[in-house]
Every structure is written in structure tokens, then in C-alpha cells.
Design a protein around this motif. Structure first.
Motif, PDB file in Angstrom:
ATOM      1  N   LYS A   1      63.109  39.862  -7.968  1.00  0.00           N
ATOM      2  CA  LYS A   1      62.186  39.064  -9.033  1.00  0.00           C
ATOM      3  C   LYS A   1      63.304  38.822 -10.102  1.00  0.00           C
TER       4      LYS A   1
ATOM      5  N   ILE B   1      57.671  31.962 -12.393  1.00  0.00           N
ATOM      6  CA  ILE B   1      56.608  32.624 -11.574  1.00  0.00           C
ATOM      7  C   ILE B   1      55.294  31.697 -11.916  1.00  0.00           C
TER       8      ILE B   1
ATOM      9  N   GLU C   1      52.399  32.065  -9.667  1.00  0.00           N
ATOM     10  CA  GLU C   1      51.060  32.883  -9.050  1.00  0.00           C
ATOM     11  C   GLU C   1      51.631  34.210  -8.604  1.00  0.00           C
ATOM     12  N   GLU C   2      50.750  34.967  -8.769  1.00  0.00           N
ATOM     13  CA  GLU C   2      50.754  36.521  -8.216  1.00  0.00           C
ATOM     14  C   GLU C   2      50.037  36.517  -6.691  1.00  0.00           C
TER      15      GLU C   2
ATOM     16  N   LYS D   1      53.085  43.143  -2.648  1.00  0.00           N
ATOM     17  CA  LYS D   1      52.960  42.204  -3.687  1.00  0.00           C
ATOM     18  C   LYS D   1      54.019  41.345  -3.889  1.00  0.00           C
TER      19      LYS D   1
ATOM     20  N   TRP E   1      55.585  37.019  -5.638  1.00  0.00           N
ATOM     21  CA  TRP E   1      54.845  36.066  -6.469  1.00  0.00           C
ATOM     22  C   TRP E   1      55.297  34.784  -5.889  1.00  0.00           C
TER      23      TRP E   1
END
Length: 162
Positions: free
Chosen positions: A124, A134, A136-137, A149, A151
Motif C-alpha cells: 500500500k 485508493i 475502493e476497499e 483485504k 484495495w
């Protein structure tokens, strides 16, 4: 003081497949402290030798070599950058950034105005430093209470005339 070997960036060839797979799996395995076992297994399957071979055939897959060693790889399929991996012993020396710049330039040359990619927890900060935002998660349930998890991110490509 000795000079470090020159960095060569080139298109990957099918003969690179065994070395690419070792590089990718080794890089994934170094994240075992960050991700649970199901995530590591999922990532290895997602970046299997078969899938790497497909990326080489359908898109642009680049490798960075230092001396006779493959030290990094990254792919571009349409506007999506995928599979950016740098040998764990050679991270933070600019290999990933060089590959990203090359792929972004290729995308720009092909008339694209932005690139997209999936961002992992481990990458990240790297992508944010390169100007990716970023948007969207996402969470992928891998069962047994384990999930991945990540993005979705994008970067606007500015042409030299802008």
C-alpha cells in the motif's frame, strides 16, 4: 568499492517462467507474517506458473535483471498493472519503481489515460508513493475466518504535453 551490476529491464520470455515462479513464490512467502496461511495459499494459486505463463502470452510482462538474476517482475494487461514482485533481498532499491515507470509509459504510449491495480496490505505505501489513489476497499473471504483485504487503486497518466 565494487559497483553493483547494471539493471536491465526487458520483456519476459517463456524461458523465464521457472525463475519468475521462484521469485514470485519467495516474495509471497515473505509475507507469511502479514497474512494468514489461506491467504498465502490463495496468492500462490493466483500467481501460479500457469497464470504467469498466460500473462506473458496475453499482455506485457517485464522483468528486471541484475547480473544474471531476475530480481523483479510486473505485468500490464490493458490498463491494469498486475503481479508486481521484487525479490525480498532487493526491495527498496528502486526495481519496483523502475518497472512501474516502464509499464506506465507503455500504457501512456498505447493511449491510456490511467492505470489501475490491486493494492495489498504489504504494498500500500509503495503504490501511494507512486501516486496511486485508493478508490475502493475489497475483502475476499477465503473461509475458516480468513480473508484477504485489498484495495483497488488508480493513477491518472499525464502525457508530456499536459
Amino acid at each position: 568499492m565494487t559497483e553493483s551490476p547494471k539493471i536491465n529491464i526487458r520483456s519476459s520470455e517463456i524461458d523465464d517462467l521457472p525463475a519468475l515462479s521462484r521469485l514470485i513464490f519467495r516474495t509471497i512467502e515473505t509475507n507469511s507474517g502479514v497474512y494468514p496461511p489461506r491467504v498465502i495459499a490463495f496468492l500462490k494459486q493466483f500467481h501460479s506458473e500457469e497464470k504467469v505463463s498466460q500473462r506473458i502470452e496475453i499482455g506485457v510482462t517485464l522483468v528486471a535483471e541484475q547480473g544474471s538474476h531476475l530480481v523483479a517482475t510486473a505485468s500490464l494487461d490493458g490498463q491494469e498493472i498486475t503481479a508486481v514482485f521484487v525479490d525480498p533481498d532487493r526491495q527498496r532499491f528502486g526495481f519496483g519503481q523502475l518497472l512501474m515507470q516502464d509499464l506506465e509509459e507503455r500504457a501512456r504510449t498505447n493511449g491510456l489515460r490511467e492505470t489501475i491495480l490491486s493494492v495489498s496490505l504489504a504494498s500500500k505505501k509503495f503504490y501511494e508513493r507512486l501516486g496511486y489513489q485508493i478508490v475502493e476497499e475489497r475483502i475476499k473471504d477465503l473461509g475458516d475466518g480468513q480473508s484477504l483485504k485489498f484495495w483497488k487503486a488508480k493513477k491518472r497518466l499525464i502525457s508530456p504535453t499536459e
